[in-house]
Design a protein around this motif. Structure first.
Motif, PDB file in Angstrom:
ATOM      1  N   MET A  22       0.844  -1.140  -0.017  1.00  0.00           N
ATOM      2  CA  MET A  22       0.130  -0.180  -0.002  1.00  0.00           C
ATOM      3  C   MET A  22       0.628   1.699  -0.304  1.00  0.00           C
ATOM      4  SD  MET A  22      -3.038   0.547  -0.257  1.00  0.00           S
ATOM      5  CE  MET A  22      -3.762   1.737  -0.335  1.00  0.00           C
ATOM      6  N   ILE A  23       2.157   1.188   1.018  1.00  0.00           N
ATOM      7  CA  ILE A  23       3.133   2.210   1.023  1.00  0.00           C
ATOM      8  C   ILE A  23       3.372   2.976  -0.416  1.00  0.00           C
ATOM      9  CG2 ILE A  23       4.963   0.992   1.786  1.00  0.00           C
ATOM     10  CD1 ILE A  23       5.566   2.895   3.556  1.00  0.00           C
ATOM     11  N   TRP A  24       3.716   1.746  -0.885  1.00  0.00           N
ATOM     12  CA  TRP A  24       4.458   2.082  -3.040  1.00  0.00           C
ATOM     13  C   TRP A  24       3.618   2.959  -3.489  1.00  0.00           C
ATOM     14  CZ3 TRP A  24       9.305   0.376  -2.280  1.00  0.00           C
ATOM     15  CH2 TRP A  24      10.015  -0.562  -1.663  1.00  0.00           C
ATOM     16  N   LEU A  25       2.491   2.445  -3.890  1.00  0.00           N
ATOM     17  CA  LEU A  25       1.243   3.027  -4.460  1.00  0.00           C
ATOM     18  C   LEU A  25       1.238   4.146  -4.137  1.00  0.00           C
ATOM     19  CD1 LEU A  25      -1.515   0.549  -5.365  1.00  0.00           C
ATOM     20  CD2 LEU A  25      -0.147   1.765  -6.970  1.00  0.00           C
ATOM     21  N   GLN A  26       1.073   4.554  -2.713  1.00  0.00           N
ATOM     22  CA  GLN A  26       0.813   5.896  -1.749  1.00  0.00           C
ATOM     23  C   GLN A  26       1.768   6.870  -2.863  1.00  0.00           C
ATOM     24  OE1 GLN A  26      -0.039   4.564   1.757  1.00  0.00           O
ATOM     25  NE2 GLN A  26      -2.322   5.059   1.867  1.00  0.00           N
ATOM     26  N   LEU A  27       3.234   6.046  -2.452  1.00  0.00           N
ATOM     27  CA  LEU A  27       4.468   6.698  -2.309  1.00  0.00           C
ATOM     28  C   LEU A  27       4.353   7.012  -3.860  1.00  0.00           C
ATOM     29  CD1 LEU A  27       7.385   5.157  -1.197  1.00  0.00           C
ATOM     30  CD2 LEU A  27       6.687   7.778  -0.535  1.00  0.00           C
ATOM     31  N   LEU A  28       4.060   6.287  -5.258  1.00  0.00           N
ATOM     32  CA  LEU A  28       4.337   6.895  -6.384  1.00  0.00           C
ATOM     33  C   LEU A  28       3.109   7.700  -6.374  1.00  0.00           C
ATOM     34  CD1 LEU A  28       4.610   5.581  -9.263  1.00  0.00           C
ATOM     35  CD2 LEU A  28       2.776   4.155  -8.729  1.00  0.00           C
ATOM     36  N   TYR A  29       2.304   8.083  -5.759  1.00  0.00           N
ATOM     37  CA  TYR A  29       0.502   8.908  -6.167  1.00  0.00           C
ATOM     38  C   TYR A  29       0.946  10.038  -5.734  1.00  0.00           C
ATOM     39  CZ  TYR A  29      -3.623  11.648  -4.972  1.00  0.00           C
ATOM     40  OH  TYR A  29      -4.196  12.486  -4.465  1.00  0.00           O
ATOM     41  N   VAL A  30       1.634  10.092  -4.489  1.00  0.00           N
ATOM     42  CA  VAL A  30       2.370  11.380  -4.587  1.00  0.00           C
ATOM     43  C   VAL A  30       3.371  11.852  -4.790  1.00  0.00           C
ATOM     44  CG1 VAL A  30       2.829  12.581  -1.771  1.00  0.00           C
ATOM     45  CG2 VAL A  30       1.464  11.110  -1.523  1.00  0.00           C
ATOM     46  N   TYR A  31       3.981  11.204  -5.000  1.00  0.00           N
ATOM     47  CA  TYR A  31       5.064  11.981  -5.846  1.00  0.00           C
ATOM     48  C   TYR A  31       4.772  12.524  -7.093  1.00  0.00           C
ATOM     49  CZ  TYR A  31       9.703  12.805  -2.515  1.00  0.00           C
ATOM     50  OH  TYR A  31       9.340  13.323  -0.994  1.00  0.00           O
ATOM     51  N   LEU A  32       4.009  11.303  -7.793  1.00  0.00           N
ATOM     52  CA  LEU A  32       3.763  11.313  -9.185  1.00  0.00           C
ATOM     53  C   LEU A  32       2.911  14.116  -9.168  1.00  0.00           C
ATOM     54  CD1 LEU A  32       1.712   8.885 -10.981  1.00  0.00           C
ATOM     55  CD2 LEU A  32       4.279  10.300 -11.558  1.00  0.00           C
ATOM     56  N   LYS A  33       2.084  13.868  -8.012  1.00  0.00           N
ATOM     57  CA  LYS A  33       1.494  14.743  -7.637  1.00  0.00           C
ATOM     58  C   LYS A  33       2.317  16.224  -7.526  1.00  0.00           C
ATOM     59  CE  LYS A  33      -1.017  14.789  -4.192  1.00  0.00           C
ATOM     60  NZ  LYS A  33      -2.152  14.846  -2.846  1.00  0.00           N
ATOM     61  N   ILE A  34       3.647  15.389  -6.176  1.00  0.00           N
ATOM     62  CA  ILE A  34       4.763  16.725  -6.599  1.00  0.00           C
ATOM     63  C   ILE A  34       5.314  16.908  -7.780  1.00  0.00           C
ATOM     64  CG2 ILE A  34       7.343  17.206  -5.275  1.00  0.00           C
ATOM     65  CD1 ILE A  34       5.775  15.821  -2.780  1.00  0.00           C
ATOM     66  N   GLY A  35       5.489  15.841  -8.519  1.00  0.00           N
ATOM     67  CA  GLY A  35       6.027  16.573  -9.789  1.00  0.00           C
ATOM     68  C   GLY A  35       5.682  16.675 -11.457  1.00  0.00           C
ATOM     69  N   LEU A  36       3.660  16.994 -10.397  1.00  0.00           N
ATOM     70  CA  LEU A  36       2.567  17.714 -11.879  1.00  0.00           C
ATOM     71  C   LEU A  36       2.710  18.901 -11.270  1.00  0.00           C
ATOM     72  CD1 LEU A  36       0.913  16.813 -13.916  1.00  0.00           C
ATOM     73  CD2 LEU A  36      -0.195  16.131 -12.197  1.00  0.00           C
ATOM     74  N   PHE A  37       3.009  19.246  -9.612  1.00  0.00           N
ATOM     75  CA  PHE A  37       1.856  20.404  -8.604  1.00  0.00           C
ATOM     76  C   PHE A  37       3.453  21.585  -8.398  1.00  0.00           C
ATOM     77  CE2 PHE A  37      -1.907  17.756  -9.428  1.00  0.00           C
ATOM     78  CZ  PHE A  37      -2.575  18.690  -9.464  1.00  0.00           C
ATOM     79  N   GLY A  38       4.254  21.107  -8.797  1.00  0.00           N
ATOM     80  CA  GLY A  38       5.432  21.462  -8.056  1.00  0.00           C
ATOM     81  C   GLY A  38       6.432  22.601  -8.586  1.00  0.00           C
ATOM     82  N   PHE A  39       5.361  23.683  -9.076  1.00  0.00           N
ATOM     83  CA  PHE A  39       4.837  24.911  -9.853  1.00  0.00           C
ATOM     84  C   PHE A  39       6.498  25.861  -8.524  1.00  0.00           C
ATOM     85  CE2 PHE A  39       1.757  24.128 -11.618  1.00  0.00           C
ATOM     86  CZ  PHE A  39       2.114  24.583 -12.850  1.00  0.00           C
ATOM     87  N   GLY A  40       7.129  27.062  -9.522  1.00  0.00           N
ATOM     88  CA  GLY A  40       7.807  28.032  -8.167  1.00  0.00           C
ATOM     89  C   GLY A  40       9.440  26.989  -7.472  1.00  0.00           C
ATOM     90  N   GLY A  41       9.968  26.293  -8.141  1.00  0.00           N
ATOM     91  CA  GLY A  41      11.377  25.255  -7.272  1.00  0.00           C
ATOM     92  C   GLY A  41      10.954  24.637  -6.717  1.00  0.00           C
ATOM     93  N   GLY A  42      12.441  24.287  -5.945  1.00  0.00           N
ATOM     94  CA  GLY A  42      12.612  23.550  -4.430  1.00  0.00           C
ATOM     95  C   GLY A  42      11.845  23.963  -3.357  1.00  0.00           C
ATOM     96  N   TYR A  43      12.076  25.292  -3.109  1.00  0.00           N
ATOM     97  CA  TYR A  43      11.715  25.299  -1.836  1.00  0.00           C
ATOM     98  C   TYR A  43       9.844  25.556  -1.585  1.00  0.00           C
ATOM     99  CZ  TYR A  43      15.931  27.121  -0.472  1.00  0.00           C
ATOM    100  OH  TYR A  43      17.744  27.030  -0.498  1.00  0.00           O
ATOM    101  N   ALA A  44       9.346  26.289  -3.055  1.00  0.00           N
ATOM    102  CA  ALA A  44       7.862  26.356  -3.602  1.00  0.00           C
ATOM    103  C   ALA A  44       7.279  24.455  -2.963  1.00  0.00           C
ATOM    104  CB  ALA A  44       7.435  26.880  -4.409  1.00  0.00           C
TER     105      ALA A  44
END
Lengths: 176, 183
Positions: free
Chosen positions: B1-23
Motif C-alpha cells: 500500500m505504501i508503495w502505491l501511495q508513495l508513487l501517487y504522492v510523488y507524481l502529484k509533487i512532480g505535477l504541481f511543483g511550481f516555483g522551484g525547490g523551496y515552494a
C-alpha cells in the motif's frame, strides 16, 4: 551521441550544488558552446522550462535531449542529471542510519535544524521582493500560507486556485 | 500500500511543483510528514539540510532520500529502501517528461502564451505563500527544542538575509554551533 549527452548531463548533475539555477551557466556552456543549440533556442527553452512544474534541472535536460534526439535523448539526459544525486544520496542514506543515533551527530543536528528553517524563510522574503509583490497583493501569500499551515489545506488546491485566479484576473479583469 | 501511495504522492509533487525547490517543500511536507506520517518533522528537516549540502537539485535529492526513509520507517530491509528511492525519484520526474513531450509539439505556441502568463499572475504570489508554509510547518517543538534554537534561527536568518552567506557554509556553521552549545 547518446554517450556524449549522458556524460554531459552527468557532469551537470554532479557539479551543481544548491539547486537548479546554479546549474544554468554550466548547462549553457555545455549545450550552446558545443553547438547543440543556438543561444536563442536555449533562452527559449529556459523560459518554458521555468514555467513548467517539476524540477527545473530535469525539465531543461529533457528539453535539450528531446530537441536533439527525441524521446530517447530526453530519457538519456534526464537519467544523466538524476543519477549523481541519486547515488550520492543513497550512499548517505545507507551510512546515515548507522550514525544518526550517535550523541555527537544528534548535537550537530540540534543546532542545524533551526538554521534550515531560516534557510527556507529567507527565500520567501527574497521571492516576494523579486516578483515585486505589493502590499495589497500580500494577502494572497498570507492566506495561502495560513490555509496550508493552520487548516492543513493541500498545497495542490492552493496552486489550482492560484492558476484559476490568475487566469480570471489576467484575461477578464485586467482587460477592462 | 505504501508503495502505491508513495508513487501517487510523488507524481502529484512532480505535477504541481511550481516555483522551484523551496515552494515544492510545502507540497512534500503536506503529504509525506503531515498526512501520511511516513517521516517525522525532524527527519524531514535533516533531509532538507543534507539535500542542500549535496550536489544536485533539492527536489531530486529529497525525493531519493524520502523514498528511502519512508520505506525504512515502514520496517523494510535496506534492499527495499533502495527500491523506494528508485520509485520516488522516477515518479517525481515522470510528469516533467510527459509535459515536455506534450509541449515540444506546440512549443512556439506555448512560448509567450497569454494563458500561461495570466496563470502566472496568480502562481507567482502563491509561490511566496507556499515557501512561507514550508517554513512555518517546520517551526514546531521538534525543531525548536529550547531558547537556544531560537537564537540559532535568528543568527542564521540574519546571516542569510543580510550577509548572503552561502547555504552550505551556513549549515556547517550551525552544525558546529550545535556541537558547542549542546556540549
Amino acid at each position: 551521441m547518446y554517450w556524449t549527452l549522458f556524460w554531459t548531463f552527468l557532469k551537470i548533475g554532479t557539479f551543481t550544488i544548491g539547486g537548479g539555477y546554479a546549474m544554468l551557466p554550466l548547462i549553457q556552456r555545455e549545450v550552446v558552446d558545443r553547438g547543440w543549440l543556438t543561444k536563442e533556442d536555449f533562452i527559449d527553452l529556459f523560459s518554458v522550462a521555468q514555467s513548467l512544474p517539476g524540477i527545473f534541472a530535469v525539465n531543461i535536460s529533457i528539453f535539450v535531449g528531446y530537441k536533439l534526439k527525441k524521446i530517447k535523448g530526453g530519457m538519456v539526459c534526464a537519467f544523466g542529471t538524476v543519477l549523481p544525486s541519486f547515488l550520492i544520496i543513497l550512499t548517505i542514506a545507507l551510512f546515515f542510519t548507522q550514525v544518526q543515533d550517535n550523541v555527537w551527530v544528534e548535537k550537530i543536528f540540534k543546532g542545524l535544524r533551526p538554521a534550515v528553517v531560516a534557510l527556507i524563510a529567507v527565500p520567501c522574503l527574497t521571492t516576494a521582493r523579486s516578483i515585486k509583490l505589493t502590499y495589497k497583493e500580500m494577502i494572497i501569500p498570507v492566506i495561502a500560507a495560513l490555509l496550508i499551515w493552520q487548516l492543513s489545506v493541500s498545497p495542490v488546491y492552493i496552486i489550482l486556485a492560484a492558476i484559476i485566479g490568475g487566469l480570471i484576473y489576467g484575461l477578464k479583469i485586467k482587460r477592462h | 500500500m505504501i508503495w502505491l501511495q508513495l508513487l501517487y504522492v510523488y507524481l502529484k509533487i512532480g505535477l504541481f511543483g511550481f516555483g522551484g525547490g523551496y515552494a515544492m517543500l510545502s507540497l512534500i511536507q503536506a503529504d509525506v510528514v503531515e498526512r501520511y506520517n511516513w517521516i517525522s518533522t525532524q527527519e524531514f528537516t535533516d533531509i532538507v539540510a543534507i539535500s542542500q549540502m549535496t550536489p544536485g537539485p533539492i527536489g531530486i535529492n529529497s525525493a531519493t532520500y524520502i523514498g528511502y526513509t519512508a520505506i525504512q520507517n515502514a520496517g523494510y530491509p535496506p534492499m527495499m529502501c533502495i527500491l523506494g528511492s528508485c520509485l520516488t525519484t522516477f515518479a517525481v520526474c515522470l510528469p516533467s517528461f510527459l509535459l515536455v513531450l506534450a509541449i515540444s509539439y506546440f512549443f512556439s505556441k506555448f512560448k509567450n502564451n497569454k494563458y500561461v502568463s495570466a496563470a502566472f499572475l496568480g502562481l507567482r504570489p502563491a509561490t511566496v505563500g507556499l515557501i512561507a508554509a514550508a517554513a512555518l510547518m517546520l517551526m514546531n517543538s521538534q525543531n525548536f527544542i529550547d531558547y537556544k534554537s531560537f537564537i540559532i534561527f535568528a543568527c542564521a536568518f540574519i546571516l542569510t538575509w543580510k550577509f548572503k552567506l552561502h547555504p552550505i557554509l551556513l549549515i556547517v556553521l550551525a552544525g558546529i554551533a550545535g556541537l558547542i552549545i549542546y556540549w
